[in-house]
Design a protein around this motif. Structure first.
Motif, short mmCIF file in Angstrom:
data_model
loop_
_atom_site.label_atom_id
_atom_site.label_comp_id
_atom_site.label_asym_id
_atom_site.label_seq_id
_atom_site.Cartn_x
_atom_site.Cartn_y
_atom_site.Cartn_z
N LEU A 21 -2.69 -67.14 23.15
CA LEU A 21 -2.52 -68.59 22.95
C LEU A 21 -3.27 -69.03 21.71
O LEU A 21 -4.31 -68.46 21.41
N PRO A 22 -2.79 -70.05 20.96
CA PRO A 22 -1.60 -70.84 21.23
C PRO A 22 -0.27 -70.09 21.04
O PRO A 22 0.71 -70.44 21.67
N GLN A 23 -0.22 -69.10 20.15
CA GLN A 23 1.00 -68.28 20.02
C GLN A 23 0.62 -66.82 20.15
O GLN A 23 -0.37 -66.37 19.57
N SER A 24 1.43 -66.08 20.89
CA SER A 24 1.17 -64.65 21.07
C SER A 24 1.56 -63.86 19.81
O SER A 24 2.53 -64.19 19.14
N ASN A 25 0.77 -62.83 19.52
CA ASN A 25 1.13 -61.92 18.42
C ASN A 25 1.38 -60.50 18.94
O ASN A 25 1.42 -59.55 18.17
N ILE A 26 1.57 -60.37 20.26
CA ILE A 26 1.63 -59.02 20.85
C ILE A 26 2.82 -58.22 20.32
O ILE A 26 2.74 -56.99 20.22
N ASN A 27 3.90 -58.90 19.95
CA ASN A 27 5.07 -58.17 19.46
C ASN A 27 4.90 -57.70 18.01
O ASN A 27 5.68 -56.89 17.52
#
Length: 316
Positions: free
Chosen positions: A95-101
């Motif tokens: 969070l706030p935005q995922s970077n897992i990809n």
């Protein structure tokens, strides 16, 4: 030595709520750390996270770490190393935005499982913040709202492996520090110890326990509680043998633009006894300072933020 606090959340919504809250209160006031069992995250999910984390390290990171050790000739050091840690890490933002990809080398199953685990930890962090509110006499949701800023909290996970180290007296797994953020949720190896906290001038082991989550409080909760709860110095001691130690630490932190300040309700109760002692600041400004001073004492960081309080910050 007093026993490290281990707290079961099993009946938190039942007849034992007040007793559990009292244990959490004592741990927050006297330890800054506690270990949770029966926390609602399934053992099966935790086992899968551990298996995939260890597989990923062996497949994608172990060789890189060995090359780093060789390049710095760390196997043969004779004097204490103070500018690095004996750890192999990567960081996932949720969070706030995922970077897992965007993180290379993560298998599809590992990504999926880490997303699921992060959601469970996010729920647990928010539940704990409300239990802290209840203990502090703050309205429900107060801490979550302070952390929110304009885009919601920052939440991320540091995945670490601490390989066997030939000179643990000269190289720390992780040098002593307090955590800058809010509330930290750690899933650690249950077979290999190494995490220690500083209490009353002594380093105390945080016991490895199967399927537990270790909780510790960061600098922001010390500020918001005006010092009633303290962030506590901790470190990781590297081990000489075995397979090394896994550590998955998730940090539920304020949003970058969140304004952090002592809760007025807590100050009112203490106003006559002592003046407001902690500063008011934007979380991102604190993090910029912390980045350079992580392994130094926290008090000068608080003083530096206080010195920046030259003009009032709008909290609306």
């Amino acid at each position: 030595m007093e026993n490290f606090p281990v707290i079961s959340l099993e009946n938190i919504n039942g007849s034992e709520r007040s007793a559990i809250l009292e244990k959490i209160k004592d741990a927050c006031e006297n330890w800054g750390f506690f270990e949770l069992v029966n926390h609602g995250i399934s053992p099966e999910l935790m086992d899968t996270v551990e298996r995939l984390t260890k597989e990923h390290y062996r497949k994608c990171m172990e060789q890189r770490f060995k090359e780093l050790v060789a390049s710095r000739a760390l196997e043969g050091v004779q004097t204490e190393i103070n500018d690095m840690d004996w750890e192999s890490t990567f960081f996932v933002r949720h969070l706030p935005q995922s970077n897992i990809n965007e993180i290379p080398d993560l298998g599809d199953e590992y990504r999926k499982v880490m997303k699921e685990f992060a959601l469970k930890l996010e729920e647990l962090a928010e539940e704990l913040l409300d239990l802290l509110c209840e203990n502090l006499g703050l309205e429900k949701g107060y801490l979550k709202n302070v952390f929110y800023g304009s885009k919601g909290p920052n939440f991320g996970t540091k995945v670490s492996n601490y390989p066997p180290c030939p000179k643990p007296d000269l190289i720390k797994g992780l040098r002593a520090h307090t955590d800058a953020g809010g509330i930290i949720l750690l899933f650690q190896d249950d077979r290999v110890s190494g995490l220690q906290l500083l209490k009353d001038g002594q380093w105390i082991d945080v016991p490895p326990m199967r399927h537990s989550i270790v909780i510790n409080l960061g600098d922001q909760l010390e500020v918001i509680t005006n010092g009633k709860y303290k962030s506590v110095e901790h470190r990781v001691i590297a081990q000489t043998n075995g397979d090394g130690r896994m550590s998955i630490a998730s940090f539920y932190n304020p949003g970058s633009d969140a304004v952090i300040f002592p809760a007025p309700a807590l100050l009112e109760k203490e106003a006559e006894e002592k003046k407001q002692v902690y500063p008011k600041f934007v979380f991102e400004d604190y993090m910029k300072l912390y980045a350079a001073l992580k392994f130094q004492a926290k008090e000068p960081r608080f003083e530096a933020m206080k010195a920046l309080e030259t003009s009032p910050i709008a909290t609306a």
